[in-house]
Design a protein around this motif. Structure first.
Motif, PDB file in Angstrom:
ATOM      1  N   GLU A  48     -15.084  14.487 -53.585  1.00 44.67           N
ATOM      2  CA  GLU A  48     -14.407  15.212 -54.665  1.00 44.67           C
ATOM      3  C   GLU A  48     -13.264  16.052 -54.100  1.00 44.67           C
ATOM      4  O   GLU A  48     -12.190  16.145 -54.695  1.00 44.67           O
ATOM      5  N   ARG A  49     -13.500  16.612 -52.918  1.00 43.32           N
ATOM      6  CA  ARG A  49     -12.460  17.418 -52.290  1.00 43.32           C
ATOM      7  C   ARG A  49     -11.243  16.551 -51.945  1.00 43.32           C
ATOM      8  O   ARG A  49     -10.105  16.972 -52.140  1.00 43.32           O
ATOM      9  N   TRP A  50     -11.486  15.353 -51.414  1.00 39.61           N
ATOM     10  CA  TRP A  50     -10.370  14.456 -51.115  1.00 39.61           C
ATOM     11  C   TRP A  50      -9.651  14.020 -52.389  1.00 39.61           C
ATOM     12  O   TRP A  50      -8.423  13.926 -52.417  1.00 39.61           O
ATOM     13  N   ALA A  51     -10.418  13.757 -53.462  1.00 38.85           N
ATOM     14  CA  ALA A  51      -9.800  13.353 -54.723  1.00 38.85           C
ATOM     15  C   ALA A  51      -8.923  14.480 -55.271  1.00 38.85           C
ATOM     16  O   ALA A  51      -7.777  14.251 -55.684  1.00 38.85           O
ATOM     17  N   LYS A  52      -9.435  15.698 -55.251  1.00 40.65           N
ATOM     18  CA  LYS A  52      -8.657  16.834 -55.742  1.00 40.65           C
ATOM     19  C   LYS A  52      -7.478  17.139 -54.831  1.00 40.65           C
ATOM     20  O   LYS A  52      -6.502  17.758 -55.263  1.00 40.65           O
ATOM     21  N   GLY A  53      -7.569  16.706 -53.564  1.00 44.05           N
ATOM     22  CA  GLY A  53      -6.469  16.917 -52.625  1.00 44.05           C
ATOM     23  C   GLY A  53      -5.329  15.942 -52.793  1.00 44.05           C
ATOM     24  O   GLY A  53      -4.309  16.054 -52.099  1.00 44.05           O
ATOM     25  N   GLY A  54      -5.497  14.967 -53.697  1.00 46.32           N
ATOM     26  CA  GLY A  54      -4.373  14.086 -54.024  1.00 46.32           C
ATOM     27  C   GLY A  54      -4.469  12.658 -53.547  1.00 46.32           C
ATOM     28  O   GLY A  54      -3.514  11.892 -53.682  1.00 46.32           O
ATOM     29  N   VAL A  55      -5.610  12.246 -52.995  1.00 47.13           N
ATOM     30  CA  VAL A  55      -5.757  10.863 -52.545  1.00 47.13           C
ATOM     31  C   VAL A  55      -5.791   9.921 -53.752  1.00 47.13           C
ATOM     32  O   VAL A  55      -6.549  10.146 -54.703  1.00 47.13           O
ATOM     33  N   GLY A  56      -4.979   8.878 -53.708  1.00 46.54           N
ATOM     34  CA  GLY A  56      -4.973   7.920 -54.809  1.00 46.54           C
ATOM     35  C   GLY A  56      -6.115   6.934 -54.741  1.00 46.54           C
ATOM     36  O   GLY A  56      -6.652   6.510 -55.765  1.00 46.54           O
ATOM     37  N   LEU A  57      -6.495   6.546 -53.513  1.00 46.67           N
ATOM     38  CA  LEU A  57      -7.578   5.588 -53.306  1.00 46.67           C
ATOM     39  C   LEU A  57      -8.511   6.113 -52.227  1.00 46.67           C
ATOM     40  O   LEU A  57      -8.150   6.199 -51.054  1.00 46.67           O
ATOM     41  N   ASN A  58      -9.706   6.498 -52.639  1.00 45.25           N
ATOM     42  CA  ASN A  58     -10.765   6.938 -51.743  1.00 45.25           C
ATOM     43  C   ASN A  58     -11.557   5.712 -51.298  1.00 45.25           C
ATOM     44  O   ASN A  58     -12.072   4.964 -52.134  1.00 45.25           O
ATOM     45  N   MET A  59     -11.666   5.498 -49.989  1.00 44.80           N
ATOM     46  CA  MET A  59     -12.490   4.396 -49.478  1.00 44.80           C
ATOM     47  C   MET A  59     -13.734   4.992 -48.847  1.00 44.80           C
ATOM     48  O   MET A  59     -13.654   5.884 -48.001  1.00 44.80           O
ATOM     49  N   SER A  60     -14.893   4.513 -49.238  1.00 45.33           N
ATOM     50  CA  SER A  60     -16.135   5.033 -48.656  1.00 45.33           C
ATOM     51  C   SER A  60     -16.230   4.645 -47.184  1.00 45.33           C
ATOM     52  O   SER A  60     -15.543   3.736 -46.716  1.00 45.33           O
ATOM     53  N   GLY A  61     -17.104   5.345 -46.466  1.00 44.57           N
ATOM     54  CA  GLY A  61     -17.470   4.879 -45.139  1.00 44.57           C
ATOM     55  C   GLY A  61     -18.353   3.654 -45.272  1.00 44.57           C
ATOM     56  O   GLY A  61     -18.681   3.210 -46.381  1.00 44.57           O
ATOM     57  N   ASN A  62     -18.746   3.088 -44.135  1.00 40.28           N
ATOM     58  CA  ASN A  62     -19.596   1.898 -44.122  1.00 40.28           C
ATOM     59  C   ASN A  62     -20.763   2.000 -45.101  1.00 40.28           C
ATOM     60  O   ASN A  62     -21.577   2.915 -45.012  1.00 40.28           O
ATOM     61  N   ILE A  63     -20.847   1.070 -46.028  1.00 39.70           N
ATOM     62  CA  ILE A  63     -22.042   0.902 -46.857  1.00 39.70           C
ATOM     63  C   ILE A  63     -22.623  -0.452 -46.488  1.00 39.70           C
ATOM     64  O   ILE A  63     -21.983  -1.491 -46.680  1.00 39.70           O
ATOM     65  N   MET A  64     -23.807  -0.445 -45.924  1.00 43.84           N
ATOM     66  CA  MET A  64     -24.408  -1.680 -45.444  1.00 43.84           C
ATOM     67  C   MET A  64     -25.067  -2.458 -46.585  1.00 43.84           C
ATOM     68  O   MET A  64     -25.625  -1.880 -47.512  1.00 43.84           O
ATOM     69  N   ILE A  65     -25.008  -3.766 -46.471  1.00 41.86           N
ATOM     70  CA  ILE A  65     -25.541  -4.633 -47.530  1.00 41.86           C
ATOM     71  C   ILE A  65     -26.983  -5.038 -47.260  1.00 41.86           C
ATOM     72  O   ILE A  65     -27.625  -5.670 -48.099  1.00 41.86           O
ATOM     73  N   ASP A  66     -27.511  -4.685 -46.079  1.00 44.51           N
ATOM     74  CA  ASP A  66     -28.865  -5.094 -45.682  1.00 44.51           C
ATOM     75  C   ASP A  66     -29.498  -3.958 -44.902  1.00 44.51           C
ATOM     76  O   ASP A  66     -29.027  -3.600 -43.826  1.00 44.51           O
ATOM     77  N   ARG A  67     -30.577  -3.373 -45.436  1.00 46.73           N
ATOM     78  CA  ARG A  67     -31.191  -2.227 -44.772  1.00 46.73           C
ATOM     79  C   ARG A  67     -31.951  -2.596 -43.501  1.00 46.73           C
ATOM     80  O   ARG A  67     -32.408  -1.725 -42.771  1.00 46.73           O
ATOM     81  N   THR A  68     -32.055  -3.892 -43.217  1.00 51.67           N
ATOM     82  CA  THR A  68     -32.640  -4.314 -41.938  1.00 51.67           C
ATOM     83  C   THR A  68     -31.558  -4.532 -40.877  1.00 51.67           C
ATOM     84  O   THR A  68     -31.870  -4.886 -39.743  1.00 51.67           O
ATOM     85  N   ALA A  69     -30.296  -4.319 -41.254  1.00 51.14           N
ATOM     86  CA  ALA A  69     -29.173  -4.518 -40.333  1.00 51.14           C
ATOM     87  C   ALA A  69     -28.238  -3.327 -40.452  1.00 51.14           C
ATOM     88  O   ALA A  69     -27.247  -3.358 -41.192  1.00 51.14           O
ATOM     89  N   LEU A  70     -28.564  -2.263 -39.728  1.00 48.28           N
ATOM     90  CA  LEU A  70     -27.785  -1.034 -39.767  1.00 48.28           C
ATOM     91  C   LEU A  70     -26.893  -0.942 -38.543  1.00 48.28           C
ATOM     92  O   LEU A  70     -27.324  -1.231 -37.429  1.00 48.28           O
ATOM     93  N   GLY A  71     -25.673  -0.496 -38.746  1.00 43.41           N
ATOM     94  CA  GLY A  71     -24.789  -0.277 -37.619  1.00 43.41           C
ATOM     95  C   GLY A  71     -25.047   1.056 -36.942  1.00 43.41           C
ATOM     96  O   GLY A  71     -24.812   1.216 -35.748  1.00 43.41           O
TER      97      GLY A  71
END
Length: 413
Positions: A48-71
C-alpha cells in the motif's frame, strides 16, 4: 506532432488494461510468508505504501506455485491450500490509488537450498556449478508427466491470482529458476520435445503462457520476466533470448521485463555493474543495450529493470524508445515514494547503500546485500520507515532473530 511520453504517461497493454504511469516496482525477495506460506498481514502495509508512493505497476515478490518446491524458507505460495482471504487483504492494499498489482509466479527447479529439498527437480540432472554444489543438491530430471503437471500448476495459480484480486500475473522466466533452466542449453540437456534445439527449449514457457491465458481470459494481463542472457558459457544467449521474446510477443504476451543472470552469475544482484561498458553505466540501466536490439524485432511492451538512480536517467530510457516502463526495486525500498519525488523534481538522484559488516566472508555467507534490503521491507511491514543508516551488524542480529541457524545456510548465490 509526436506525442510526448513522460514517466507520468499511462500505457495501454495489448490485452486492453491501462497502467497509470511508467513506474514498475520489480519483484524482490521479501521472506514474509507465514508458516502456511500465506502472506503475512504486514505485506499489505508495504505494498500500500508503494502504491500511495506513485508506482503504476506493483509486482509481487516470488509467489511459488508448489509448496513442495520452495526457493526460500518463507516464500508465499498460491495453490488450492492457500488462504485467499489473506491474499485479498494484500491485493486490496496494493491496488490503492489505481495501481496495478501482479503476482509473480515461480517454480525454483533446482535452485532450492539443500536444507529445503534433498532431491529437487530440473529439466536435466545437471547440478549448479561455481561452488554452489554443496548448498544446492543435484536435481532429478523431470518426467514428461511432471512437466505437464507443473504447466497446469502455473495456470491454476494464475486463476487463483485473478480470483484473489491481483490485476495480472508475471511468469518468472529469469534468474536461473525452472523456466530459465528449460531455456538454457547448459541446464536443459533433454533429448525429447522439451530440450535440444531452441524451439524445443522454449516449448515449456510457451505452454505455460497458453495454459495461463486459457484460464484467465484475453483481457487479463500476463507478462514475463526474462533474461537477456545468462552470462554463462554454453548458457542462454542473447541471440536465443531475442528469438524467445519474438515468439512470446507473437503469442500475445502483454509485458516483457528484461533482466539477466542466474545464481551461478547473479547479474540481477548488481554484479553486472563491473562487466559493462562505461557508456552503459552512464545510462544507468544495465540492460538498455539489449532492449534496443529487442525493440527492432519484437512488438511486445518492454520494461527494463536494474541500475536506475536518477530522474533524468529514467526519462532518458523512455525517450530512447527502447523501453515502455522503468523497473525499480531496491531504490523503492529506501524511498517508497520515489515515483512522486521523481515526477516533482527532474534533477532527483538517489544514492543506493552498499551495506557491509566489514567481514567479507560473513557478508557472503549471510548474503548481506540481500538481507539488508529484506530487513528494510520488514521494517515497513511493521509500520516503520526504511532506515538508510541501518547497521549491517544490526541486520545480522535481526536475521538471526527471524530465521535462527537457517540464516547461515546458503539460500542464494
Amino acid at each position: 506532432m509526436t506525442e510526448t511520453i513522460d514517466l507520468a504517461s499511462p500505457f495501454k497493454l495489448p490485452c486492453g488494461a491501462v497502467i497509470p504511469n511508467r513506474f514498475l516496482k520489480s519483484a524482490m525477495s521479501e521472506q514474509l510468508g507465514t508458516r502456511h506460506h500465506d502472506p503475512v498481514p504486514g505485506l499489505a502495509r508495504v505494498y500500500e505504501r508503494w502504491a500511495k508512493g506513485g508506482v503504476g505497476l506493483n509486482m509481487s515478490g516470488n509467489i511459488m506455485i508448489d509448496r513442495t518446491a520452495l526457493g526460500e524458507p518463507k516464500n508465499v505460495v498460491l495453490d488450492d491450500q492457500s488462504d485467499l482471504a489473506a491474499f485479498r487483504n494484500w491485493t486490496r492494499a496494493a491496488t490503492t490509488c489505481g495501481s496495478h498489482f501482479w503476482a509473480q509466479l515461480n517454480h525454483p527447479g533446482k535452485q532450492i537450498p539443500s536444507f529445503l529439498a534433498k532431491e529437487p527437480v530440473a529439466p536435466s540432472a545437471v547440478p549448479l556449478g561455481r561452488g554452489l554444489e554443496k548448498a544446492f543438491n543435484t536435481p532429478r530430471a523431470l518426467e514428461e508427466s511432471e512437466i505437464l503437471e507443473i504447466i497446469q500448476r502455473f495456470a491454476a495459480a494464475a486463476a487463483l491470482a485473478k480470483e484473489a484480486g491481483f490485476t495480472g500475473v508475471q511468469i518468472h522466466g529469469a534468474h536461473g529458476y525452472l523456466v530459465s533452466q528449460f531455456l538454457s542449453p547448459r541446464h536443459n540437456q533433454r533429448e525429447d520435445q522439451w530440450g535440444g534445439c531452441l524451439e524445443n527449449r522454449m516449448r515449456f514457457v510457451l505452454e505455460i503462457y497458453r495454459a495461463i491465458r486459457e484460464r484467465v481470459g484475453a483481457a487479463f494481463p500476463v507478462g514475463i520476466k526474462l533474461n537477456s542472457a545468462d552470462f554463462m558459457k554454453d548458457g542462454f544467449s542473447e541471440t536465443d533470448s531475442m528469438a524467445v521474446v519474438d515468439q512470446l510477443a507473437q503469442a500475445g504476451m502483454d509485458l516483457i521485463e528484461i533482466s539477466g543472470g542466474t545464481y551461478e552469475n547473479p547479474s540481477m544482484m548488481g554484479s553486472l555493474k563491473n562487466q559493462v561498458k562505461e557508456s552503459t553505466r552512464n545510462r544507468e540501466a544495465y540492460f538498455m543495450d539489449y532492449a534496443e536490439k529487442v525493440r527492432r524485432v519484437a512488438t511486445a511492451p518492454l520494461a527494463v529493470t536494474g541500475g536506475f538512480r536518477s530522474a533524468r536517467g529514467m526519462q532518458a530510457a523512455l525517450d530512447s524508445g527502447a523501453t515502455d516502463f522503468v523497473g525499480l526495486a531496491r531504490p523503492l525500498v529506501l524511498v517508497p515514494d520515489l515515483p512522486q519525488r521523481v515526477l516533482a523534481d527532474p534533477d532527483y538522484t538517489l544514492d543506493l547503500a552498499s551495506p557491509t559488516t566489514g567481514i567479507k566472508n560473513l557478508d557472503k555467507s549471510l548474503g548481506i546485500g540481500l538481507v539488508w534490503f529484506e530487513q528494510q521491507i520488514h521494517r515497513m511491514a511493521r509500520g516503520k520507515d526504511p532506515k538508510k543508516n541501518l547497521s549491517a551488524w544490526r541486520t545480522v542480529w535481526m536475521q538471526l532473530a527471524g530465521m535462527g541457524a537457517t540464516s547461515f545456510k546458503r539460500r542464494r548465490a
